[in-house]
Motif scaffolding. Structure first.
Motif, PDB file in Angstrom:
ATOM      1  N   ARG A  72       5.887   2.831  -3.289  1.00  0.00           N
ATOM      2  CA  ARG A  72       4.989   1.853  -2.673  1.00  0.00           C
ATOM      3  C   ARG A  72       5.544   0.454  -2.907  1.00  0.00           C
ATOM      4  NH1 ARG A  72      -0.613   0.101  -4.691  1.00  0.00           N
ATOM      5  NH2 ARG A  72       0.298  -1.897  -4.108  1.00  0.00           N
ATOM      6  N   ASP A  79      -4.837  -3.271  -5.361  1.00  0.00           N
ATOM      7  CA  ASP A  79      -5.389  -2.572  -4.200  1.00  0.00           C
ATOM      8  C   ASP A  79      -4.358  -1.567  -3.687  1.00  0.00           C
ATOM      9  OD1 ASP A  79      -3.445  -4.109  -2.874  1.00  0.00           O
ATOM     10  OD2 ASP A  79      -4.893  -5.653  -2.333  1.00  0.00           O
ATOM     11  N   GLY A  80      -4.644  -0.974  -2.527  1.00  0.00           N
ATOM     12  CA  GLY A  80      -3.698  -0.058  -1.908  1.00  0.00           C
ATOM     13  C   GLY A  80      -3.841   1.371  -2.402  1.00  0.00           C
ATOM     14  N   GLU A  81      -2.724   2.068  -2.514  1.00  0.00           N
ATOM     15  CA  GLU A  81      -2.724   3.480  -2.874  1.00  0.00           C
ATOM     16  C   GLU A  81      -1.798   3.746  -4.060  1.00  0.00           C
ATOM     17  OE1 GLU A  81      -3.485   5.598   1.467  1.00  0.00           O
ATOM     18  OE2 GLU A  81      -1.434   5.023   0.897  1.00  0.00           O
ATOM     19  N   PRO A 129       0.854   6.351  -5.299  1.00  0.00           N
ATOM     20  CA  PRO A 129       1.662   7.487  -4.846  1.00  0.00           C
ATOM     21  C   PRO A 129       1.821   8.515  -5.964  1.00  0.00           C
ATOM     22  CG  PRO A 129       3.075   5.598  -5.288  1.00  0.00           C
ATOM     23  CD  PRO A 129       1.672   5.144  -5.542  1.00  0.00           C
ATOM     24  N   ARG A 149      -1.438  10.441  -1.824  1.00  0.00           N
ATOM     25  CA  ARG A 149      -1.629   9.004  -2.003  1.00  0.00           C
ATOM     26  C   ARG A 149      -3.111   8.760  -2.298  1.00  0.00           C
ATOM     27  NH1 ARG A 149       3.226   6.661  -0.601  1.00  0.00           N
ATOM     28  NH2 ARG A 149       2.370   4.559  -0.791  1.00  0.00           N
ATOM     29  N   MET A 150      -3.383   8.459  -3.553  1.00  0.00           N
ATOM     30  CA  MET A 150      -4.759   8.256  -4.007  1.00  0.00           C
ATOM     31  C   MET A 150      -5.161   6.789  -3.865  1.00  0.00           C
ATOM     32  SD  MET A 150      -6.402   8.984  -7.803  1.00  0.00           S
ATOM     33  CE  MET A 150      -5.651   7.508  -8.543  1.00  0.00           C
ATOM     34  N   PRO A 151      -6.277   6.512  -3.213  1.00  0.00           N
ATOM     35  CA  PRO A 151      -6.724   5.117  -3.134  1.00  0.00           C
ATOM     36  C   PRO A 151      -6.953   4.536  -4.524  1.00  0.00           C
ATOM     37  CG  PRO A 151      -7.940   6.497  -1.580  1.00  0.00           C
ATOM     38  CD  PRO A 151      -7.151   7.428  -2.460  1.00  0.00           C
ATOM     39  N   VAL A 152      -6.476   3.330  -4.747  1.00  0.00           N
ATOM     40  CA  VAL A 152      -6.663   2.669  -6.039  1.00  0.00           C
ATOM     41  C   VAL A 152      -8.149   2.535  -6.358  1.00  0.00           C
ATOM     42  CG1 VAL A 152      -6.299   0.514  -7.313  1.00  0.00           C
ATOM     43  CG2 VAL A 152      -4.478   1.435  -5.869  1.00  0.00           C
TER      44      VAL A 152
END
Length: 224
Positions: free
Chosen positions: A66, A134-136, A138, A169-172
């Motif tokens: 990421r 934020d984001g994902e 991995p 990919r887990m959401p933060v």
């Protein structure tokens, strides 16, 4: 002609989703795995029949998969060093390893993998998850274990292939909301006992009502 050796069902494992474990006394996430026994991967007719599956799951954070803005790079500086060193320091992090016992199924099933979570900032994975704004996240899930199956009415056992794995990919926000649920507006650090004694003495000496007040007074004195 000698009979051919038994052939274990080939399994495909995919991550279906993740959610907080609730209710729970301690923070934990539950990953739902879609486990499928591939048709035609075993001897015999019909869908493959698995009598049991002992599944060991190692979860790694694939930090190289990421992007990071300047804010994230500063927050993760303790893990990977200054931004100019990230090309050589950015690497995969071990999050956890857990064992799940999956009961008998035919064709496919959903397995639930529970992962205890910590807010201990001495743990690299917790430091990384906290540092992402934020984001994902991995993730790479590496699976090992033993599959028990029937062959001509006899119980057989075989190891999962070494390359059985899945990406997710887990959401933060999933991790942050879990921490907020168990530790609302707080974070945890571990201190050596002599450091704690000095902090406690500072709090008592200045008649400060709480630990936040003691730390704030020190930060204000140092200009932090």
């Amino acid at each position: 002609m000698s009979p051919s050796p038994p052939q274990a069902p080939a399994l495909r494992i995919e991550v279906r989703g993740v959610e907080p474990v609730a209710p729970a006394a301690a923070p934990a996430l539950r990953f739902a795995l879609n486990v499928s026994a591939l048709p035609g991967s075993h001897q015999g007719e019909g869908e493959p029949e698995v009598r049991a599956l002992t599944l060991t799951t190692q979860i790694r954070i694939d930090a190289t998969a990421r992007g990071y803005d300047e804010d994230a790079r500063q927050r993760l500086k303790e893990l990977f060093g200054p931004p100019e060193a990230w090309d050589r320091n950015l690497s995969s992090l071990l999050w956890t390893q857990t064992v799940t016992h999956v009961p008998a199924f035919t064709g496919g099933t959903i397995a639930q993998v529970t992962v205890p979570c910590t807010y201990d900032f001495d743990v690299a994975a917790a430091k990384y998850l906290h540092g992402l704004p934020d984001g994902e996240v991995p993730l790479r899930l590496l699976f090992t274990g033993t599959v028990f199956y029937l062959d001509d009415g006899r119980l057989q056992a075989a190891c999962l292939p070494w390359d059985t794995e899945a990406d997710f990919r887990m959401p933060v926000t999933v991790w942050k909301e879990l921490m907020d649920r168990h530790f609302p507006r707080t974070a945890w650090i571990r201190l050596e006992r002599d450091t704690f004694d000095r902090l406690y003495a500072h709090r008592t000496r200045h008649t400060l009502p709480g630990w936040d007040d003691a730390v704030r007074s020190l930060l204000e004195t140092s200009g932090g």
